[in-house]
Design an enzyme around this catalytic site. Structure first.
Site, PDB file in Angstrom:
ATOM      1  N   ASN A   8       0.873  -1.170   0.000  1.00  0.00           N
ATOM      2  CA  ASN A   8       0.000   0.000   0.000  1.00  0.00           C
ATOM      3  C   ASN A   8       0.912   1.222   0.000  1.00  0.00           C
ATOM      4  OD1 ASN A   8      -1.820   2.060   0.406  1.00  0.00           O
ATOM      5  ND2 ASN A   8      -2.837   1.127   2.162  1.00  0.00           N
ATOM      6  N   ARG A 102      -2.576  -2.200  -3.489  1.00  0.00           N
ATOM      7  CA  ARG A 102      -3.768  -1.382  -3.331  1.00  0.00           C
ATOM      8  C   ARG A 102      -3.676  -0.198  -4.290  1.00  0.00           C
ATOM      9  NH1 ARG A 102      -5.230   3.407   0.745  1.00  0.00           N
ATOM     10  NH2 ARG A 102      -7.458   3.510   0.336  1.00  0.00           N
ATOM     11  N   HIS A 191     -13.091   2.653  -0.443  1.00  0.00           N
ATOM     12  CA  HIS A 191     -13.075   1.687   0.661  1.00  0.00           C
ATOM     13  C   HIS A 191     -13.731   0.367   0.250  1.00  0.00           C
ATOM     14  CE1 HIS A 191     -12.968   5.291   3.669  1.00  0.00           C
ATOM     15  NE2 HIS A 191     -11.731   4.858   3.425  1.00  0.00           N
ATOM     16  N   ARG A 252     -11.863  15.975   6.308  1.00  0.00           N
ATOM     17  CA  ARG A 252     -12.634  16.213   5.086  1.00  0.00           C
ATOM     18  C   ARG A 252     -14.080  16.583   5.425  1.00  0.00           C
ATOM     19  NH1 ARG A 252     -11.102  10.696   2.087  1.00  0.00           N
ATOM     20  NH2 ARG A 252      -9.430  10.398   3.601  1.00  0.00           N
ATOM     21  N   GLU A 395      -8.104  -5.159   5.237  1.00  0.00           N
ATOM     22  CA  GLU A 395      -7.988  -4.895   3.808  1.00  0.00           C
ATOM     23  C   GLU A 395      -6.797  -5.617   3.192  1.00  0.00           C
ATOM     24  OE1 GLU A 395      -9.269  -0.545   2.851  1.00  0.00           O
ATOM     25  OE2 GLU A 395      -8.664  -0.561   4.956  1.00  0.00           O
TER      26      GLU A 395
END
Length: 407
Positions: A8, A102, A191, A252, A395
């Site tokens: 990742n 990823r 996601h 955010r 993940e």
């Protein structure tokens, strides 16, 4: 044995995990931070039974941390290989059959794990226009990994892929259709790897057929999203063209009237770059409470801090709004799951998010919800017709599993 190395890659970081897919365990993991800066930080952690042969026998993991300058991702990959050689496990003995990468944005092109070749590399680079903070960094990791492991299968697993099942009604924005087509403006969702993994784990835990379930998954971390899943397929999700839309996040905004940004551009003389920084880095919990970590917000809430209280109530208000909307889209719900850092650890967030759904019989059991626990678990009351779960996400495991299908 089948080992998969999961990568990742961020703009200034490289996170990695070596997985034993036969045993379904993690052999080692690490994080290389501050790539391209004056002082990089390397953390390498080895599972107890996978240490270097010279290490003292122990079942506990060992962590090794060093500091050194790391110029770029190619050097970061070399440093990672050095740590495997020095601290274990030896990659000669744990040779990966695949490297899973990823990749945040796959646009509308990629809807499944994809073997990486030069053409796929090029397309990932082109999609950087839709994810300028993510795809170029993901690509840097891919290029470094392909250089280091030229004889191993490399597989891209896209955050957006799980959401390729969205219907046009769910992914279409009501703007000029020609302009939207020209510039690929639509909802993509993110996601996806986590939402897929969690929904499948929930079905397995309940002993139910995933194809028969209506699920809502709240992935609540520093970045946060919620997805409605019917029969194992994404039918609605909160993030849009980018990972900005939807829930309130650490830094955010989530949902905001686009005209508010036009207003700020005109009245506060903010440039496009200023607005980008505002909505992505200076908003969310940070903008409201001055802190981006939910733990700090909850501490402020306990103290009666007004800013923290407002931040928490705005955060929860948005969760409730999406829960109601997605139950309506699904025509009911069988399972609601919470995952990621906030979702797995903040009992008060979970309880408040569903507090207004008691009219449907959905109730969170206070004792179950606040009980310590790390694995998948029920937090709903025994009489609740809807199962409410905490499901730890993984993940990396999902990326490894998908990469292995193409090895």
């Amino acid at each position: 044995m089948s080992f998969v190395l999961v990568i990742n890659s961020g703009s200034s970081s490289l996170k990695y995990s070596l997985r034993d897919m036969q045993q379904q365990t993690e052999c080692a993991s690490g994080l290389i931070e501050r790539i391209g800066q004056d002082e990089g930080i390397v953390t390498h952690e080895v599972a107890g039974d996978n240490k270097h042969p010279d290490a003292t026998p122990s079942s506990d993991p060992q962590k090794f941390t060093t500091e050194r300058r790391i110029a770029d991702h190619h050097e970061a990959f070399a440093v990672m290989l050095e740590h495997f050689a020095q601290h274990g496990p030896h990659l000669d003995e744990h040779r990966p059959v695949a490297v899973g990468h990823r990749v945040v944005h796959g646009g509308a092109r990629f809807f499944a794990p994809t073997l990486i070749d030069d053409d796929v590399e090029r397309q990932i680079g082109e999609l950087g226009v839709l994810a300028p903070l993510h795809n170029p960094a993901n690509l840097a990791g891919i290029q470094a990994a392909r250089h280091a492991f030229a004889d191993i299968v490399h597989v891209a697993v896209f955050d957006t892929a799980f959401h390729q099942t969205l219907e046009p009604a769910a992914y279409t924005y009501a703007i000029d259709a020609q302009l939207a087509r020209e510039h690929r403006v639509r909802r993509y969702g993110f996601h996806g790897t986590s939402h897929k993994y969690v929904s499948e784990q929930a079905a397995q835990f309940l002993g139910r057929d995933n194809a028969e379930l209506r699920q809502i998954v709240f992935h609540l971390g520093n970045g946060a999203s919620v997805t409605a899943i019917r029969g194992g397929q994404s039918v609605e999700t909160s993030m849009g063209l980018t990972p900005l839309e939807g829930l309130v996040m650490g830094t955010r905004t989530g949902d905001i009237d686009a005209a508010a940004l036009l207003h700020l551009a005109r009245r506060a003389h903010l440039s496009i770059d200023d607005l980008d920084t505002l909505v992505n880095k200076r908003s969310g919990l940070l903008g409201l409470a001055g802190v981006s970590d939910m733990r700090d917000v909850l501490e402020g809430l306990e103290r009666g801090d007004e800013a923290a209280t407002l931040a928490f109530t705005v955060y929860v208000h948005r969760l409730r709004a999406y829960a109601g909307a997605y139950i309506a889209q699904l025509g009911g719900v069988d399972v609601i799951s919470f995952t990621a850092g906030v979702g797995e650890n903040a009992a008060r967030v979970r309880a408040e998010a569903l507090a207004t759904l008691e009219f449907m019989g959905i109730t969170v059991d206070a004792e179950r919800n606040t009980a310590p626990g790390r694995g998948i678990r029920h937090i709903s009351s025994p009489e609740s017709p809807v199962a409410v779960l905490v499901v730890p996400t993984d993940e990396e495991q999902e990326i490894a599993r998908q990469a292995l299908t193409l090895a």
